[in-house]
Enzyme design. Structure first.
Site, PDB file in Angstrom:
ATOM      1  N   GLU A 295       2.741   3.011  -3.094  1.00  0.00           N
ATOM      2  CA  GLU A 295       3.116   4.146  -2.259  1.00  0.00           C
ATOM      3  C   GLU A 295       2.290   5.405  -2.497  1.00  0.00           C
ATOM      4  O   GLU A 295       2.839   6.500  -2.555  1.00  0.00           O
ATOM      5  CB  GLU A 295       4.602   4.441  -2.488  1.00  0.00           C
ATOM      6  CG  GLU A 295       4.971   4.940  -3.906  1.00  0.00           C
ATOM      7  CD  GLU A 295       5.307   3.857  -4.911  1.00  0.00           C
ATOM      8  OE1 GLU A 295       4.836   2.718  -4.743  1.00  0.00           O
ATOM      9  OE2 GLU A 295       6.028   4.147  -5.883  1.00  0.00           O
ATOM     10  N   HIS A 319       9.119  -0.340   3.049  1.00  0.00           N
ATOM     11  CA  HIS A 319       9.372  -0.026   1.638  1.00  0.00           C
ATOM     12  C   HIS A 319       8.447   1.098   1.146  1.00  0.00           C
ATOM     13  O   HIS A 319       8.913   2.108   0.607  1.00  0.00           O
ATOM     14  CB  HIS A 319       9.177  -1.297   0.799  1.00  0.00           C
ATOM     15  CG  HIS A 319       9.378  -1.093  -0.671  1.00  0.00           C
ATOM     16  ND1 HIS A 319      10.570  -1.348  -1.306  1.00  0.00           N
ATOM     17  CD2 HIS A 319       8.550  -0.629  -1.629  1.00  0.00           C
ATOM     18  CE1 HIS A 319      10.464  -1.058  -2.587  1.00  0.00           C
ATOM     19  NE2 HIS A 319       9.237  -0.618  -2.809  1.00  0.00           N
ATOM     20  N   GLU A 320       7.161   0.928   1.366  1.00  0.00           N
ATOM     21  CA  GLU A 320       6.221   1.942   0.855  1.00  0.00           C
ATOM     22  C   GLU A 320       6.413   3.281   1.573  1.00  0.00           C
ATOM     23  O   GLU A 320       6.307   4.342   0.969  1.00  0.00           O
ATOM     24  CB  GLU A 320       4.769   1.456   0.976  1.00  0.00           C
ATOM     25  CG  GLU A 320       4.470   0.110   0.311  1.00  0.00           C
ATOM     26  CD  GLU A 320       4.980  -0.024  -1.119  1.00  0.00           C
ATOM     27  OE1 GLU A 320       5.123   0.999  -1.816  1.00  0.00           O
ATOM     28  OE2 GLU A 320       5.273  -1.163  -1.538  1.00  0.00           O
ATOM     29  N   HIS A 323       9.255   5.201   0.112  1.00  0.00           N
ATOM     30  CA  HIS A 323       8.906   5.905  -1.129  1.00  0.00           C
ATOM     31  C   HIS A 323       8.480   7.354  -0.860  1.00  0.00           C
ATOM     32  O   HIS A 323       8.464   8.172  -1.782  1.00  0.00           O
ATOM     33  CB  HIS A 323       7.774   5.187  -1.858  1.00  0.00           C
ATOM     34  CG  HIS A 323       8.208   4.124  -2.816  1.00  0.00           C
ATOM     35  ND1 HIS A 323       9.093   4.356  -3.846  1.00  0.00           N
ATOM     36  CD2 HIS A 323       7.860   2.815  -2.915  1.00  0.00           C
ATOM     37  CE1 HIS A 323       9.268   3.227  -4.540  1.00  0.00           C
ATOM     38  NE2 HIS A 323       8.536   2.281  -3.992  1.00  0.00           N
ATOM     39  N   GLU A 342      12.840   2.663  -7.333  1.00  0.00           N
ATOM     40  CA  GLU A 342      12.788   1.390  -6.587  1.00  0.00           C
ATOM     41  C   GLU A 342      14.115   0.981  -5.956  1.00  0.00           C
ATOM     42  O   GLU A 342      14.133   0.462  -4.843  1.00  0.00           O
ATOM     43  CB  GLU A 342      12.235   0.272  -7.475  1.00  0.00           C
ATOM     44  CG  GLU A 342      10.790   0.502  -7.945  1.00  0.00           C
ATOM     45  CD  GLU A 342       9.779   0.605  -6.809  1.00  0.00           C
ATOM     46  OE1 GLU A 342      10.086   0.222  -5.662  1.00  0.00           O
ATOM     47  OE2 GLU A 342       8.663   1.112  -7.069  1.00  0.00           O
ATOM     48  N   ASP A 399       5.448  -1.682 -17.768  1.00  0.00           N
ATOM     49  CA  ASP A 399       5.303  -2.795 -16.841  1.00  0.00           C
ATOM     50  C   ASP A 399       6.240  -3.964 -17.166  1.00  0.00           C
ATOM     51  O   ASP A 399       6.722  -4.650 -16.272  1.00  0.00           O
ATOM     52  CB  ASP A 399       3.861  -3.290 -16.953  1.00  0.00           C
ATOM     53  CG  ASP A 399       3.206  -3.395 -15.610  1.00  0.00           C
ATOM     54  OD1 ASP A 399       3.472  -2.518 -14.779  1.00  0.00           O
ATOM     55  OD2 ASP A 399       2.441  -4.351 -15.409  1.00  0.00           O
ATOM     56  N   TYR A 407      14.944  -3.060  -8.530  1.00  0.00           N
ATOM     57  CA  TYR A 407      14.901  -3.148  -7.075  1.00  0.00           C
ATOM     58  C   TYR A 407      16.229  -3.641  -6.500  1.00  0.00           C
ATOM     59  O   TYR A 407      16.850  -2.982  -5.669  1.00  0.00           O
ATOM     60  CB  TYR A 407      13.810  -4.141  -6.632  1.00  0.00           C
ATOM     61  CG  TYR A 407      12.395  -3.677  -6.894  1.00  0.00           C
ATOM     62  CD1 TYR A 407      11.827  -3.784  -8.162  1.00  0.00           C
ATOM     63  CD2 TYR A 407      11.611  -3.160  -5.876  1.00  0.00           C
ATOM     64  CE1 TYR A 407      10.525  -3.382  -8.402  1.00  0.00           C
ATOM     65  CE2 TYR A 407      10.294  -2.761  -6.102  1.00  0.00           C
ATOM     66  CZ  TYR A 407       9.764  -2.872  -7.365  1.00  0.00           C
ATOM     67  OH  TYR A 407       8.478  -2.462  -7.588  1.00  0.00           O
TER      68      TYR A 407
HETATM   69  N1  BES Z   1       5.648   1.068  -6.659  1.00  0.00           N
HETATM   70  C1  BES Z   1       5.696  -0.316  -6.428  1.00  0.00           C
HETATM   71  C2  BES Z   1       4.576  -1.082  -7.090  1.00  0.00           C
HETATM   72  C3  BES Z   1       4.546  -0.942  -8.591  1.00  0.00           C
HETATM   73  C4  BES Z   1       5.684  -1.026  -9.349  1.00  0.00           C
HETATM   74  C5  BES Z   1       3.338  -0.752  -9.225  1.00  0.00           C
HETATM   75  C6  BES Z   1       5.623  -0.884 -10.729  1.00  0.00           C
HETATM   76  C7  BES Z   1       3.278  -0.617 -10.592  1.00  0.00           C
HETATM   77  C8  BES Z   1       4.420  -0.683 -11.347  1.00  0.00           C
HETATM   78  C9  BES Z   1       5.723  -0.644  -4.929  1.00  0.00           C
HETATM   79  O1  BES Z   1       6.421   0.278  -4.163  1.00  0.00           O
HETATM   80  C10 BES Z   1       6.444  -1.948  -4.769  1.00  0.00           C
HETATM   81  O2  BES Z   1       7.586  -2.003  -5.110  1.00  0.00           O
HETATM   82  N2  BES Z   1       5.754  -2.977  -4.280  1.00  0.00           N
HETATM   83  C11 BES Z   1       6.312  -4.285  -4.065  1.00  0.00           C
HETATM   84  C12 BES Z   1       6.701  -4.494  -2.638  1.00  0.00           C
HETATM   85  C13 BES Z   1       8.081  -4.188  -2.280  1.00  0.00           C
HETATM   86  C14 BES Z   1       8.343  -4.571  -0.823  1.00  0.00           C
HETATM   87  C15 BES Z   1       9.146  -4.749  -3.160  1.00  0.00           C
HETATM   88  C16 BES Z   1       5.241  -5.300  -4.371  1.00  0.00           C
HETATM   89  O3  BES Z   1       4.120  -4.911  -4.648  1.00  0.00           O
HETATM   90  O4  BES Z   1       5.521  -6.494  -4.330  1.00  0.00           O
HETATM   91 ZN    ZN Z   2       8.504   0.235  -4.489  1.00  0.00          ZN
END
Ligand code: BES
Ligand code: ZN
Length: 628
Positions: A295, A319-320, A323, A342, A399, A407
Site C-alpha cells: 500500500e 485491500h491496498e 490501507h 491489517e 515478519d 488479517y
Molecule cells: N501491507 C501488506 C503487505 C505486507 C505485510 C508487507 C507485512 C510486508 C509485511 C499488504 O497490504 C497486504 O496485506 N498484502 C496481501 C494482500 C491482501 C489482499 C491480503 C498480500 O500481499 O498477499
Molecule cells: Zn494489507
C-alpha cells in the site's frame, strides 16, 4: 488544528526559552493532536525520536543498474527536543560522510546492532538544524530487488523496486525506521535514460530523456511507506484520480483488470470519509514481487499474478486502497500492533467488495479468509501467542509474526463488533476513528481506550474485547461466514468424489474463481492420482492462467502425488516470487524426500530471482545454505 510542521517550529522556538522538561512537554503538546503520546516505544528501531526526530527528508539519489547500487545523499530536517545526538537505523549501508546545514562535517559512528540492522549515531552541534548523509547501498540490501531484462516482460530493459515493510527501508535509506514516526519527503532520482522512476509520492506520467525525476510527498508518512520502482514503464489513466503503470506489454491488460478502481474509491469514501491522498495509482511489477500488494501511498505496488483476465482477483486492489485509511492515515505504532493495520483493512476491503458486487460475493471471500485463518491457527498451534491480535515481536523479525491472524482474526473481531452494535453505528464509529486520528499512529492500548469511550459505552454490557486481543485462538461466539454458493460446490464435489458423477458432469459453467478455489481446496485426502487426472482432463487445471487456482491445484497435486502437474509447477516456481504462493508449495514439497530433492533443484535455479523476503522464508523451509 495546528499542523505538525508548524508545531515543530513552535517547538523549536520554545527550545530557546525554557528548561529541558518544559521544552519536551511543550513540543509534544504542540505537535500531537488531541494529546496522544507522540512516539510509542518501538523495539525494532534504534532511533530515539523523543530526543531528536526527523520531520522531513530529501533524497538525492542515483540508481546504478550496472553495479546494482543506489547512492547519493539523504538530508534530514530535525526536530530537536533534547540531547545532541541523532540516531538513524541502517542496514548494510556504506556511510561516507555527514554534514550539517552549515556545511560542517559531523562525527558519526555506526554501532553494531543485531541481524535486523545497526545504529548510525551522529553528533550534532548546538545549532545543527539538518544533516546530510552521503551513502551507498550494500550488495545485500534487503529492500531491493534488481532484475535483468530477461526477468521482465519486455526483456529489453532492467527493472528494480524497493519493499520497505516491515523494517527494510533502513537497507536503502539511513532513517529512523519506526512506524511510530511520520515524515514528509521530496526526492530527486537519476536513472538510466529510457527508464521511468516512480515513488510513493506525486509521480511523473511520462519518461524524460535525462532520466532525472523529482518527487514530493507532502503528507507525513511512516518510513516503511518510502518506496521506489524503476523500469520501462508506461501510464494509462483509469479515471479522474486513478491510473495504472506497467511495462508496455502489460498496460492494456492492467487497464482492463483494474477498471473498477474509481468506483472502489467512491465506495470507500462513502463508507469512511474522503480519500486524502489526491491521486490513487497502481504499478504492476514483475512477478518476482514478493507480495500480492503493498500500500505505498498514492502508488500501490502490485503483483501481476492478480491479472487473471476476468477481474476476479481485484479484491486485492480494494485491500491496498483501503490501507489509504487504515494503515497509511492511522498507522500501527509498532509492529506488535500490526492487526490495527491489517485487520481493519480486511474489514474495509470486504465492505468495498460488498458495496460493488454484493453480499453473496463478499461472503465467498470471507469463507476463503476463514479457511486461511483455520490453517494458520493449526500451523501455529492453538495456544500460540502468535494467535493473539496484539503481538509480542521483541527480539524477532517482525515478519515472522505477520500471519493471517492479524488479517482474518482482526477481520472477525471487527465484524463481531459490527454485529453487536449494528452496521450504522459501527460505520459511524469507524469513520470518526479514521478522521479523528488522521496522520497519527495508534497503539492497541490506545485503540481499546478509544473503543471504550466511543462504542462500548453505548452497550448495556461491556463485551470481552480482551479475549480477542490478548488471548489465543478464536473466542466463543465468533462470527462464522457462510456461503450458499460454496455449499453447492461442496455438494458437487462430494457427488463426484463418491463416484456418483463423472467430472465432466459437474455443473461448473457459472463458477467464479472463488468457487473453483473452494472446490480445489476442499478435495479430500482420499482423492487419488487417477481422480486428479480425471479432473485435469475435464477442466485443464494444470494449465489454468489464474494464479490463485493454479497455486491451490499445485498444492493438491503435491499432496496427492499427481506428477503430471510438476512441469507446470516448476514453471510457476521459477516465474512467481510471491511468498504467499511459494511458502505453502515449498512446505508441501519438503514433506517427502523425493519432492524435497526436486524442490531443492528448482529452488537453486529460482532463488536469485526471488526478493529477500521470499528467500529468507524459503531458505528456512528447504534448509538452504549459500555454501550448498
Ligand atoms: N501491507 C501488506 C503487505 C505486507 C505485510 C508487507 C507485512 C510486508 C509485511 C499488504 O497490504 C497486504 O496485506 N498484502 C496481501 C494482500 C491482501 C489482499 C491480503 C498480500 O500481499 O498477499
Ligand atoms: Zn494489507
Amino acid at each position: 488544528m495546528i499542523s505538525r510542521k508548524i508545531g515543530a517550529i513552535i517547538g523549536a522556538a520554545v527550545l530557546l526559552s525554557c528548561s529541558t522538561e518544559e521544552k519536551k512537554t511543550e513540543t509534544m503538546s504542540e505537535t500531537s493532536l488531541e494529546g496522544h503520546a507522540h512516539f510509542a516505544h518501538d523495539t525494532h528501531s534504534f532511533g530515539q525520536p523523543e530526543k531528536v526526530a526527523v520531520s522531513s527528508l530529501h533524497l538525492d539519489l542515483d540508481v546504478n543498474f550496472d553495479e546494482k547500487i543506489i547512492s547519493g545523499t539523504v538530508t534530514h530536517q530535525l526536530d530537536r527536543a533534547s540531547g545532541n545526538e541523532l540516531i538513524l537505523d541502517v542496514d548494510d549501508l556504506d556511510i561516507q560522510s555527514v554534514k550539517d546545514d552549515q556545511g560542517r562535517t559531523l562525527d558519526f559512528e555506526v554501532k553494531k546492532g543485531d541481524e535486523y540492522g545497526d545504529a548510525l549515531h551522529i553528533k550534532l552541534l548546538d545549532d545543527t538544524k539538518s544533516v546530510e548523509v552521503a551513502y551507498a547501498t550494500g550488495k545485500g540490501a534487503t529492500a531491493l530487488l534488481w532484475m535483468n531484462p530477461e526477468q521482465t516482460l519486455g526483456k529489453t530493459a532492467p527493472f528494480m523496486f524497493t519493499q520497505g515493510q516491515a523494517i527494510l527501508t533502513r537497507s536503502w535509506i539511513p532513517i529512523q525506521d519506526s512506524p511510530s514516526i511520520r515524515i514528509t519527503y521530496t526526492a530527486q532520482v537519476k536513472v538510466p535514460s529510457g527508464l521511468m522512476a516512480l515513488m510513493s509520492a506525486e509521480n511523473p506520467t511520462e519518461k524524460n530523456d535525462e532520466g532525472v525525476y523529482s518527487f514530493k510527498m507532502d503528507q507525513p508518512i511512516p518510513p516503511y511507506l518510502m518506496a521506489l520502482a524503476v523500469g520501462d514503464l508506461t501510464f494509462a489513466s483509469l479515471g479522474e484520480r486513478s491510473g495504472v503503470y506497467a511495462e508496455p506489454a502489460m498496460i492494456d491488460k492492467a487497464s482492463y483488470e483494474f477498471a473498477d478502481v474509481e468506483e472502489m474509491t467512491t465506495a470507500a469514501e462513502e463508507l469512511y470519509g474522503p480519500y486524502r491522498w489526491g491521486q490513487y495509482d497502481i504499478i504492476v511489477l514483475p512477478p518476482s514481487f514478493p507480495f500480492g500488494g503493498m500500500e505505498n501511498p498514492r502508488l500501490t505496488f502490485a503483483t501481476p499474478t492478480i491479472i487473471a483476465g476476468d477481474r476476479s482477483l481485484t479484491s486485492l486492489i480494494a485491500h491496498e486502497l483501503a490501507h489509504s485509511w487504515s494503515g497509511n492515515l492511522v498507522t500501527n505504532a509498532t509492529w506488535d500492533d500490526f492487526w490495527l493495520n491489517e485487520g481493519f483493512t480486511v474489514y474495509f476491503e470486504k465492505r468495498i467488495m460488498e458495496a460493488l458486487y454484493g453480499r453473496e460475493y463478499a461472503e465467498m471471500l470471507n469463507v476463503l479468509g476463514s479457511q486461511d485463518l483455520e490453517n494458520t491457527m493449526e500451523e501455529l498451534g492453538r495456544d500460540s501467542k502468535d494467535t493473539h491480535l496484539k503481538l509480542e515481536l521483541d527480539g524477532r523479525n517482525p515478519d515472522d509474526g505477520m500471519t493471517d491472524v492479524a488479517y482474518e482474526k482482526g477481520y472477525l473481531f471487527l465484524r463481531w463488533l459490527e454485529e453487536m452494535v449494528g452496521r450504522p453505528t459501527f460505520d459511524e464509529f469507524l469513520k470518526t476513528y479514521f478522521n479523528s486520528h488522521a496522520f497519527e499512529t495508534m497503539t492497541t492500548e490506545e485503540f481499546i481506550v478509544y473503543l471504550d469511550e466511543n462504542l462500548l459505552n453505548k452497550m448495556d454490557e461491556r463485551p470481552d474485547v480482551e479475549a480477542w486481543i490478548y488471548k489465543p485462538g478464536l473466542p466463543e461466539g465468533h462470527p462464522v461466514p457462510v456461503s450458499d454458493r460454496f455449499e453447492k460446490v461442496d455438494q458437487a464435489r462430494m457427488a463426484w468424489e463418491s463416484g456418483d458423477m463423472n467430472a465432466d458432469k459437474i455443473e461448473s459453467e457459472e463458477w467464479t474463481t472463488h468457487e473453483w478455489l473452494h472446490f480445489v481446496r476442499g478435495l479430500s485426502a482420499d482423492v487419488d492420482v487417477n481422480q486428479m487426472k480425471e479432473l485435469d482432463t475435464a477442466f485443464e487445471l494444470t494449465q489454468t492462467g489464474n494464479s490463485e487456482i493454479a497455486a491451490a491445484w499445485f498444492q493438491q497435486s503435491i499432496d496427492k502425488g499427481y506428477k503430471d502437474a510438476y512441469p507446470q509447477l516448476e514453471a510457476f516456481l521459477l516465474e512467481v516470487g510471491r511468498r504467499k504462493f511459494l511458502k505453502p508449495l515449498y512446505e508441501a514439497l519438503a514433506t517427502n524426500p523425493d519432492d524435497l530433492a526436486w524442490a531443492q533443484g528448482v529452488y537453486a535455479k529460482a532463488r536469485s530471482g526471488y526478493h529477500a523476503v521470499s528467500v529468507e522464508t524459503i531458505d528456512q523451509i528447504l534448509n538452504y545454505s549459500e555454501e550448498g
